[in-house]
Design an enzyme around this catalytic site. Structure first.
Site, PDB file in Angstrom:
ATOM      1  N   ASP A   1      -2.193   1.245  -6.877  1.00 54.55           N
ATOM      2  CA  ASP A   1      -0.787   1.085  -6.463  1.00 54.55           C
ATOM      3  C   ASP A   1       0.090   0.511  -7.588  1.00 54.55           C
ATOM      4  O   ASP A   1       1.139   1.078  -7.907  1.00 54.55           O
ATOM      5  CB  ASP A   1      -0.702   0.163  -5.230  1.00 54.55           C
ATOM      6  CG  ASP A   1      -1.449   0.754  -4.036  1.00 54.55           C
ATOM      7  OD1 ASP A   1      -0.848   1.442  -3.210  1.00 54.55           O
ATOM      8  OD2 ASP A   1      -2.685   0.541  -3.956  1.00 54.55           O
TER       9      ASP A   1
ATOM     10  N   GLU B   1       1.889   5.219  -0.128  1.00 52.80           N
ATOM     11  CA  GLU B   1       1.383   6.577   0.095  1.00 52.80           C
ATOM     12  C   GLU B   1       2.194   7.484  -0.817  1.00 52.80           C
ATOM     13  O   GLU B   1       3.351   7.186  -1.138  1.00 52.80           O
ATOM     14  CB  GLU B   1       1.521   7.007   1.550  1.00 52.80           C
ATOM     15  CG  GLU B   1       0.771   6.130   2.546  1.00 52.80           C
ATOM     16  CD  GLU B   1      -0.722   6.010   2.269  1.00 52.80           C
ATOM     17  OE1 GLU B   1      -1.329   6.985   1.773  1.00 52.80           O
ATOM     18  OE2 GLU B   1      -1.285   4.942   2.539  1.00 52.80           O
TER      19      GLU B   1
ATOM     20  N   ASP C   1      -2.253   0.656   6.825  1.00 50.16           N
ATOM     21  CA  ASP C   1      -3.187   0.196   5.783  1.00 50.16           C
ATOM     22  C   ASP C   1      -2.865  -1.251   5.390  1.00 50.16           C
ATOM     23  O   ASP C   1      -3.764  -2.084   5.231  1.00 50.16           O
ATOM     24  CB  ASP C   1      -3.121   1.106   4.543  1.00 50.16           C
ATOM     25  CG  ASP C   1      -3.856   2.442   4.746  1.00 50.16           C
ATOM     26  OD1 ASP C   1      -4.586   2.583   5.750  1.00 50.16           O
ATOM     27  OD2 ASP C   1      -3.711   3.333   3.878  1.00 50.16           O
TER      28      ASP C   1
ATOM     29  N   HIS D   1      -4.621   5.544   6.150  1.00 47.21           N
ATOM     30  CA  HIS D   1      -3.756   6.316   5.250  1.00 47.21           C
ATOM     31  C   HIS D   1      -2.299   6.369   5.700  1.00 47.21           C
ATOM     32  O   HIS D   1      -1.495   7.057   5.076  1.00 47.21           O
ATOM     33  CB  HIS D   1      -4.266   7.744   5.001  1.00 47.21           C
ATOM     34  CG  HIS D   1      -5.600   7.788   4.330  1.00 47.21           C
ATOM     35  ND1 HIS D   1      -5.861   7.177   3.122  1.00 47.21           N
ATOM     36  CD2 HIS D   1      -6.773   8.366   4.706  1.00 47.21           C
ATOM     37  CE1 HIS D   1      -7.129   7.381   2.787  1.00 47.21           C
ATOM     38  NE2 HIS D   1      -7.712   8.087   3.739  1.00 47.21           N
TER      39      HIS D   1
ATOM     40  N   ASP E   1       0.844  -1.201   0.000  1.00 47.59           N
ATOM     41  CA  ASP E   1       0.000   0.000   0.000  1.00 47.59           C
ATOM     42  C   ASP E   1       0.883   1.257   0.000  1.00 47.59           C
ATOM     43  O   ASP E   1       1.415   1.642   1.043  1.00 47.59           O
ATOM     44  CB  ASP E   1      -0.911  -0.003   1.232  1.00 47.59           C
ATOM     45  CG  ASP E   1      -1.919   1.132   1.198  1.00 47.59           C
ATOM     46  OD1 ASP E   1      -3.008   0.948   0.638  1.00 47.59           O
ATOM     47  OD2 ASP E   1      -1.598   2.217   1.711  1.00 47.59           O
TER      48      ASP E   1
HETATM   49  P1  AMP Z   1      -4.487   5.406   0.578  1.00 45.06           P
HETATM   50  O1  AMP Z   1      -3.760   4.134   0.258  1.00 45.06           O
HETATM   51  O2  AMP Z   1      -5.944   5.326   0.503  1.00 45.06           O
HETATM   52  O3  AMP Z   1      -4.012   5.849   1.917  1.00 45.06           O
HETATM   53  O4  AMP Z   1      -4.059   6.494  -0.465  1.00 45.06           O
HETATM   54  C1  AMP Z   1      -2.897   6.478  -1.224  1.00 45.06           C
HETATM   55  C2  AMP Z   1      -2.578   7.876  -1.674  1.00 45.06           C
HETATM   56  O5  AMP Z   1      -3.682   8.429  -2.393  1.00 45.06           O
HETATM   57  C3  AMP Z   1      -2.319   8.863  -0.556  1.00 45.06           C
HETATM   58  O6  AMP Z   1      -0.994   8.819  -0.066  1.00 45.06           O
HETATM   59  C4  AMP Z   1      -2.601  10.173  -1.257  1.00 45.06           C
HETATM   60  O7  AMP Z   1      -1.529  10.545  -2.098  1.00 45.06           O
HETATM   61  C5  AMP Z   1      -3.787   9.814  -2.143  1.00 45.06           C
HETATM   62  N1  AMP Z   1      -5.046  10.100  -1.437  1.00 45.06           N
HETATM   63  C6  AMP Z   1      -5.809   9.265  -0.692  1.00 45.06           C
HETATM   64  N2  AMP Z   1      -6.900   9.874  -0.205  1.00 45.06           N
HETATM   65  C7  AMP Z   1      -6.823  11.141  -0.642  1.00 45.06           C
HETATM   66  C8  AMP Z   1      -7.655  12.305  -0.492  1.00 45.06           C
HETATM   67  N3  AMP Z   1      -8.780  12.269   0.220  1.00 45.06           N
HETATM   68  N4  AMP Z   1      -7.263  13.466  -1.094  1.00 45.06           N
HETATM   69  C9  AMP Z   1      -6.125  13.529  -1.831  1.00 45.06           C
HETATM   70  N5  AMP Z   1      -5.309  12.472  -2.018  1.00 45.06           N
HETATM   71  C10 AMP Z   1      -5.637  11.301  -1.440  1.00 45.06           C
HETATM   72 MG    MG Z   2      -2.738   3.802   2.194  1.00 43.64          MG
END
Ligand code: AMP
Ligand code: MG
Length: 211
Positions: free
Chosen positions: A116, A20, A178, A173, A18
């Protein structure tokens, strides 16, 4: 039936990953860069986490994190400042992968969604000018597993975990948290009868573009 209560899986290990990445609240940062690279090696029979790869990554195009990004991911500026840029972290990951997975083992990357490995990794490799590791060209999207077991397509991971009665580990996040939460979703779905399979892969033409 596996002795642990779920169907026999077609893999020895699941690699739960996962990323970021750099982000801003209302605009799309371009190019987006990986800032956290976590991956868990999960035994596909016992669902135990046997090894963990976890490195933060220093972005080079937008080296300063937005406050939105820090609030979303929990990743602070000093952490990325002290980290290596993507090519070095990817090289560490390839070494970890080679050391952890015997050549004849059957392993599948698992991610929550397709972003990803379908979008972020190919973009990052192109941006960094490094070859995309051939073993990272296919994956299973955990949302398919959930849909197979529950009959409906899941939305956010936090909402799904609530619905499943699984307590959220750590911070949503945070890439490593995650991964831990995704691993628990996978375990529950498998114990409820899901059989994990590959759901996505990169075509050969995108391979040419990505070296
Ligand atoms: P996640 O695996 O859902 O934590 O998200 C992966 C990446 O997507 C994060 O590190 C952000 O770069 C982007 N991301 C996730 N949610 C948001 C959001 N609400 N607004 C902007 N970017 C987001
Ligand atoms: Mg994440």
């Amino acid at each position: 039936m596996d002795k642990n209560g779920g169907p026999v899986q077609n893999y020895d290990f699941f690699l739960v990953l996962d990323f970021e990445a750099t982000c801003e609240s209302s605009v799309r940062i371009s190019p987006q860069e990986v800032i956290e690279f976590p991956c868990l090696k999960v035994n596909a029979k016992t669902f135990k986490i046997e090894s963990e790869f976890h490195h933060y990554v220093r972005p080079v195009h937008h080296p300063t994190l937005t406050s939105f990004c820090t609030e979303l991911t929990g990743i602070i500026q000093e952490t990325v400042d002290e980290s290596e840029p993507f090519p070095a972290v990817l090289a560490r990951f390839e070494a970890w992968h080679a050391a952890e997975l015997p050549a004849d083992s059957r392993a599948l990357f698992l991610t929550y969604g397709d972003w990803d490995l379908k979008t972020m990794l190919p973009n990052q490799c192109r941006l960094s000018g490094v070859p995309l590791p051939p073993f990272m060209r296919s994956w299973g999207n955990v949302k398919h597993l959930c849909a197979d077991v529950r009959g409906s397509w899941p939305r956010g991971m936090d909402r799904l975990m609530k619905e499943l009665g699984l307590p959220l580990i750590g911070r949503h996040h945070s890439g490593i948290d995650d991964c831990r939460n995704i691993a628990r979703i996978v375990e529950l779905m498998c114990r409820r009868g899901a059989v994990v399979s590959e759901t996505g892969s990169l075509g050969s033409e995108s391979g040419a573009r990505n070296h």
